[in-house]
Design an enzyme around this catalytic site. Structure first.
Site, short mmCIF file in Angstrom:
data_model
loop_
_atom_site.label_atom_id
_atom_site.label_comp_id
_atom_site.label_asym_id
_atom_site.label_seq_id
_atom_site.Cartn_x
_atom_site.Cartn_y
_atom_site.Cartn_z
N VAL A 1 43.80 44.44 39.29
CA VAL A 1 43.57 43.01 39.25
C VAL A 1 42.12 42.88 39.42
CG1 VAL A 1 43.97 42.86 41.79
CG2 VAL A 1 44.64 40.92 40.10
N ASP A 2 41.24 43.58 40.08
CA ASP A 2 40.03 43.41 40.41
C ASP A 2 39.18 43.22 39.06
OD1 ASP A 2 37.57 43.37 41.72
OD2 ASP A 2 37.45 45.23 42.50
N TYR B 1 46.15 52.01 44.72
CA TYR B 1 45.77 52.35 46.31
C TYR B 1 47.35 52.79 46.85
CZ TYR B 1 41.12 50.51 47.27
OH TYR B 1 39.91 50.59 47.22
P1 ADP Z 1 45.07 47.97 44.71
O1 ADP Z 1 43.81 48.81 44.30
O2 ADP Z 1 44.88 47.16 46.02
O3 ADP Z 1 46.35 48.90 44.43
P2 ADP Z 1 45.50 47.20 41.81
O4 ADP Z 1 44.88 46.08 40.92
O5 ADP Z 1 45.39 48.77 41.26
O6 ADP Z 1 45.00 47.11 43.49
O7 ADP Z 1 46.97 46.73 41.86
C1 ADP Z 1 47.46 45.70 42.76
C2 ADP Z 1 48.72 44.84 42.14
O8 ADP Z 1 48.06 43.90 41.08
C3 ADP Z 1 49.51 45.93 41.15
O9 ADP Z 1 50.98 45.26 41.35
C4 ADP Z 1 49.02 45.41 39.66
O10 ADP Z 1 49.94 45.44 38.68
C5 ADP Z 1 48.70 44.01 39.75
N1 ADP Z 1 47.92 43.39 38.78
C6 ADP Z 1 46.84 44.04 37.90
N2 ADP Z 1 46.63 42.86 37.06
C7 ADP Z 1 46.95 41.50 37.49
C8 ADP Z 1 46.70 40.34 37.40
N3 ADP Z 1 45.96 39.95 36.26
N4 ADP Z 1 47.24 39.52 37.82
C9 ADP Z 1 48.36 39.65 39.07
N5 ADP Z 1 48.39 40.77 39.53
C10 ADP Z 1 47.76 42.19 38.65
#
Ligand code: ADP
Length: 188
Positions: free
Chosen positions: A44-45, A136
Site C-alpha cells: 500500500v505504501d 509485515y
Molecule cells: P505492511 O508492511 O504493514 O504489512 P502492506 O502494504 O504489505 O503493509 O500490506 C498491508 C495491507 O494493505 C495488505 O492487506 C495489502 O493487501 C493492502 N493493500 C495493498 N495495496 C493497497 C491499496 N491500494 N489499498 C488498500 N490496501 C492495499
C-alpha cells in the site's frame, strides 16, 4: 466490487468497512502502512506514493531529516499530493515475530496515534488499510480485532472532529475477515 459495505455508528461517528483501493478514497486523510525510513516501498505504501506523486516523499524526507526514523507505533502527517485525500498519515505497524514481542500493543498504538493525529488536525474523515497484514506478516484475524477494537475505543472515549472512519480492504479475504470481526468486537 459487489460487497455491501458494513457500517456501524460509534458515539456519532460512522465506521465502515469496504473493499477497495485506498488511493482512491476522498477522505480528509488516508493512512499509509509505512516503514520506519518513510522512503516508500511495496504494498500500500508503494501504491500511495505512486498515486500521490513526489510531494509526499519530499515531506517524508524532511520529517526523517528532522526527527529520524519513525518507530513502530508512531504516526506523522504529510500532504496528500495528487491524491483525492488532502493528507496522508504515515504510521509504522509492527513486524510479526510470533505474537509475544509486543506486536498487538504496537499495532494498537499505530491506529491510536493515527486517529489522534487526525483529531489534532481537525480532520473529519480518515481511511485505514489493514496495517501490518501484508509484508509485515501479522495474521489478519488477529489484526482485524486489534484494528477495530482500537478505533471503537478511541471513538467511544471522546468526541473529536472525526465523523467518519473507513477501513479500506484491498482483497476479498481481508475484507471478509474485518467484516466478521466487527460483530465479535461489538458483540452484535
Ligand atoms: P505492511 O508492511 O504493514 O504489512 P502492506 O502494504 O504489505 O503493509 O500490506 C498491508 C495491507 O494493505 C495488505 O492487506 C495489502 O493487501 C493492502 N493493500 C495493498 N495495496 C493497497 C491499496 N491500494 N489499498 C488498500 N490496501 C492495499
Amino acid at each position: 466490487m459487489g460487497n455491501s459495505p458494513v457500517q456501524i455508528k460509534v458515539n456519532g461517528t460512522r465506521l465502515s468497512i469496504i473493499q477497495g483501493d485506498i488511493t482512491r478514497q476522498a477522505t480528509d486523510a488516508i493512512v499509509n502502512a509505512a516503514n520506519s525510513g518513510l522512503m516508500g516501498g511495496g504494498g500500500v505504501d508503494g501504491a500511495i506514493h505512486r498515486a500521490g506523486g513526489p510531494a509526499i516523499l519530499e515531506e517524508c524526507k524532511q520529517i526523517v531529516a528532522r526527527q529520524g526514523r519513525l518507530p513502530a507505533g508512531k504516526a506523522v502527517i504529510t500532504t496528500g499530493g495528487n491524491l483525492p485525500a488532502k493528507h496522508v498519515i504515515h504510521t509504522v505497524g509492527p513486524i510479526w515475530h510470533g505474537g509475544d514481542k509486543g506486536e498487538a500493543e504496537l499495532l494498537r498504538s499505530a491506529y491510536r496515534e493515527s486517529l489522534g493525529l487526525a483529531a489534532e488536525n481537525n480532520l473529519t474523515s480518515v481511511s485505514f488499510p489493514s496495517i501490518s497484514t501484508g509484508a509485515y506478516g501479522y495474521p489478519v484475524e488477529q489484526a482485524a480485532k486489534v484494528a477495530l477494537s482500537t478505533a471503537i475505543t478511541f471513538l467511544r472515549e471522546k468526541v473529536t472532529s472525526i465523523k467518519e472512519v473507513v477501513f479500506v480492504l484491498f482483497d476479498l479475504r481481508t475484507y471478509e475477515t474485518y467484516s466478521a470481526a466487527i460483530h465479535e468486537v461489538t458483540g452484535e
